[in-house]
Design a protein around this motif. Structure first.
Motif, PDB file in Angstrom:
ATOM      1  N   ARG A 179      12.061  28.091 -32.701  1.00 47.73           N
ATOM      2  CA  ARG A 179      10.651  27.016 -32.275  1.00 47.73           C
ATOM      3  C   ARG A 179      11.071  25.706 -32.627  1.00 47.73           C
ATOM      4  O   ARG A 179      10.795  24.993 -31.116  1.00 47.73           O
ATOM      5  N   VAL A 180      12.010  25.156 -33.429  1.00 46.78           N
ATOM      6  CA  VAL A 180      12.427  23.457 -33.436  1.00 46.78           C
ATOM      7  C   VAL A 180      13.288  23.102 -32.076  1.00 46.78           C
ATOM      8  O   VAL A 180      13.065  22.600 -31.977  1.00 46.78           O
ATOM      9  N   CYS A 235       9.749  17.836 -26.227  1.00 46.60           N
ATOM     10  CA  CYS A 235       9.814  16.521 -26.424  1.00 46.60           C
ATOM     11  C   CYS A 235      10.660  15.525 -26.017  1.00 46.60           C
ATOM     12  O   CYS A 235      10.120  14.907 -25.567  1.00 46.60           O
ATOM     13  N   PHE A 263       3.401  24.881 -32.193  1.00 49.66           N
ATOM     14  CA  PHE A 263       3.707  23.261 -32.495  1.00 49.66           C
ATOM     15  C   PHE A 263       5.095  22.925 -30.968  1.00 49.66           C
ATOM     16  O   PHE A 263       4.470  22.066 -30.697  1.00 49.66           O
ATOM     17  N   TYR A 264       5.433  24.218 -30.680  1.00 49.44           N
ATOM     18  CA  TYR A 264       6.493  23.906 -30.130  1.00 49.44           C
ATOM     19  C   TYR A 264       6.100  24.032 -28.261  1.00 49.44           C
ATOM     20  O   TYR A 264       7.374  23.928 -27.839  1.00 49.44           O
ATOM     21  N   GLU A 265       4.929  24.258 -28.617  1.00 52.13           N
ATOM     22  CA  GLU A 265       4.365  24.905 -26.961  1.00 52.13           C
ATOM     23  C   GLU A 265       2.659  24.041 -26.605  1.00 52.13           C
ATOM     24  O   GLU A 265       2.313  23.951 -25.613  1.00 52.13           O
ATOM     25  N   ASN A 266       2.679  22.928 -27.875  1.00 53.45           N
ATOM     26  CA  ASN A 266       1.837  22.204 -28.113  1.00 53.45           C
ATOM     27  C   ASN A 266       1.148  21.131 -27.235  1.00 53.45           C
ATOM     28  O   ASN A 266       1.981  19.868 -27.969  1.00 53.45           O
ATOM     29  N   THR A 268       1.647  16.543 -28.127  1.00 52.34           N
ATOM     30  CA  THR A 268       2.338  16.253 -27.948  1.00 52.34           C
ATOM     31  C   THR A 268       1.899  14.679 -27.090  1.00 52.34           C
ATOM     32  O   THR A 268       2.521  13.870 -27.676  1.00 52.34           O
ATOM     33  N   PHE A 277      10.641  23.329 -29.450  1.00 53.14           N
ATOM     34  CA  PHE A 277      10.140  21.967 -29.637  1.00 53.14           C
ATOM     35  C   PHE A 277      11.131  21.223 -29.244  1.00 53.14           C
ATOM     36  O   PHE A 277      10.018  19.924 -28.843  1.00 53.14           O
TER      37      PHE A 277
END
Lengths: 158, 91
Positions: free
Chosen positions: A96-97, A104, A58-61, A65, A100
């Motif tokens: 990871r957050v 963002c 999720f952190y580079e998806n 986004t 992310f």
């Protein structure tokens, strides 16, 4: 400064959280699941928070986004997720957050902090939320904005 | 040069040891030495601690993230933050 919690798991705890300094405590619908599910649900018109943590990487998806931006949705970062982990697991999750949130900010995707508290020990004061936000790589103002000004701009609690 | 510090009034369900464990497990020995975190004395049923201003957010986060201790629930909460002990311990 008024602070808002957009997703408390147990509405019974709302009054206690208000006593800690939150103006409004609500439970908004949340989209969560794998990438396919989240991207599909983001196309729907009604407002919902998006929990990204079950999406792979999720952190580079970029797709995740992009679909949140296009669907006018908002990511939620539940503070209690950090409380339920310990040691290296928490360290890895925080990393990871951190990535992310940086992602963002770069993509101008909206995110808010929520509590998702299941019991009283998971209720934290706004000052503690800010400190957690700062350790996640935000500066003081960004962390504060993530559950005050941002929520007011979304206009979902009024 | 004088380094700016802050005094913290901390409430803990497990006394001084729990506060020390919470902070050192989160920011580590290196962090504790870098931010000069130390518990000074007990005030009523709370504890007075001190750290450098640059480490304040880390210390608050460390105490906030401590909710379990050896399988039991634990509470470590910062009640008040001040630049002087006098202001911290006055009502």
């Amino acid at each position: 400064m008024k602070f808002y919690d957009l997703n408390i798991s147990k509405p019974l705890l709302a009054e206690k959280e208000r006593q800690l300094g939150f103006e409004k405590v609500v439970s908004l619908p949340v989209i969560e699941g794998d990438e396919k599910k989240v991207v599909g649900e983001c196309k729907k018109k009604n407002f919902a928070l998006v929990n990204p943590f079950r999406v792979k990487k999720f952190y580079e998806n970029k797709l995740l986004t992009k679909s949140v931006l296009e669907g006018n949705k908002c990511f939620e970062i539940p503070v209690s997720f950090f409380l339920r982990l310990e040691g290296t697991e928490r360290a890895r999750f925080m990393n990871r957050v951190r990535l992310f949130l940086k992602f963002c900010l770069r993509k101008k995707a909206c995110f808010v902090f929520t509590s998702r508290a299941m019991d009283e020990s998971e209720l934290k004061t706004p000052r503690e939320w800010i400190a957690i936000g700062v350790t996640l790589g935000l500066d003081y103002r960004q962390a504060e904005y993530a559950f005050s000004g941002r929520v007011e701009k979304l206009g979902v609690v009024f | 040069m004088k380094i700016k510090s802050r005094y913290l009034l901390i409430e803990s369900s497990g006394g001084r040891d729990l506060i020390e464990r919470a902070v050192s497990s989160f920011i580590g020995e290196n962090g504790v030495s870098e931010f000069n975190f130390k518990i000074l004395f007990q005030f009523k049923d709370k504890w007075v601690a001190k750290c450098y201003l640059k480490g304040l957010e880390q210390v608050i986060a460390a105490t906030a993230l401590k909710v379990r201790d050896g399988g039991n629930s634990a509470v470590v909460r910062i009640v008040k933050i001040s630049g002087t002990i006098k202001a911290l311990t006055s009502n």
